[in-house]
Design an enzyme around this catalytic site. Sequence first.
Site, short mmCIF file in Angstrom:
data_model
loop_
_atom_site.label_atom_id
_atom_site.label_comp_id
_atom_site.label_asym_id
_atom_site.label_seq_id
_atom_site.Cartn_x
_atom_site.Cartn_y
_atom_site.Cartn_z
N ASN A 13 0.86 -1.19 0.00
CA ASN A 13 0.00 0.00 0.00
C ASN A 13 0.90 1.24 0.00
O ASN A 13 1.47 1.60 1.03
CB ASN A 13 -0.91 -0.02 1.23
N LYS A 15 0.05 4.25 -0.32
CA LYS A 15 -0.61 5.40 0.29
C LYS A 15 -0.39 6.66 -0.57
O LYS A 15 -0.44 6.57 -1.80
CB LYS A 15 -0.15 5.57 1.74
N HIS A 106 -9.82 0.72 5.17
CA HIS A 106 -8.54 0.99 5.83
C HIS A 106 -8.75 1.99 6.96
O HIS A 106 -9.56 2.91 6.86
CB HIS A 106 -7.53 1.52 4.83
N GLU A 108 -7.12 4.44 7.97
CA GLU A 108 -6.90 5.84 7.63
C GLU A 108 -8.14 6.44 6.96
O GLU A 108 -8.44 7.62 7.15
CB GLU A 108 -5.65 5.97 6.75
N GLU A 178 -5.24 -5.14 10.46
CA GLU A 178 -4.23 -4.12 10.75
C GLU A 178 -4.56 -3.45 12.09
O GLU A 178 -5.42 -2.57 12.14
CB GLU A 178 -4.20 -3.06 9.65
N GLY A 184 2.39 2.28 10.85
CA GLY A 184 3.32 3.39 10.72
C GLY A 184 3.98 3.81 12.01
O GLY A 184 4.64 4.84 12.08
N SER A 222 3.38 -2.20 10.27
CA SER A 222 4.84 -2.18 10.40
C SER A 222 5.46 -3.53 10.05
O SER A 222 6.39 -4.00 10.70
CB SER A 222 5.24 -1.75 11.82
#
Length: 264
Positions: A13, A15, A106, A108, A178, A184, A222
């Site tokens: 991904n 992003k 996701h 985010e 996730e 991150g 990560s």
Amino acid sequence: MSGSTIIPWVVGNWKMNPMQANSQQLIQDLKQQLQQQPISEQQCHIGVAPIAIALLSVQQQFADAPNKIMSVAQDLSRMAGTGAYTGEISAELLKDSGIEFVLIGHSERREIFGDTVSVVQEKVKNALNANLKIIYCVGESLAQREAGQAEEVVLQQICDIAALVKAEQWNNIIVAYEPIWAIGTGKTASPDDAQAMHAKIREGLSQITPLGAKIAILYGGSVKPENAAELAACADINGALVGGASLNAESFYQIAQAFAKSKE
């Protein structure tokens, strides 16, 4: 139930990265890695999710890669078809452009851009109606994990879409777990913790559909070459949704190789 017979998936991904020149270099570097040491589709499926404006060019650049590299949309519109929806890209437009895979849910998108459960449901429904394959993201926050709610939260996110998916459409679903606190941050769930959650997800899926034992469940948060082999060794971890490490061709290749070797 174990998903150990499932061919793993490793999806990068990207992003909101990278700039065009860096993207082209990344693609060339990854193709070179795969040329030197190919990974067959029987060992591991590989995909990348670039920014929307690069989807078709990335797909074209990977057309002559030694391995088939799937192009994955990072998101899609909750609006279907075509129409006066400025800035939106529908499931039908993705399908018409030859894009077969899409990320939905996701954290985010949920946390930053306000994708509520109803919005996520609309996106899932549109993707399935267009016969796209979905990588459906689930995961809990640190506060939810510390409160002992991790399993409840994640299983509820699975249940959120269960009624929308017809029996045969579960073949078009991949789940990506996730934990939000690991995205991150450099933190990663231990292999034992990740496997425990994956096993719980598989148990939940198996209660919803007879295909539950065959659905790939990816780990994200990560993921890097240093922890990929340990994660790949877990029975119910069938691949990885890779963030930062996917922006380096060697790191991304090493992660894919770790999951490919888990099939040997």
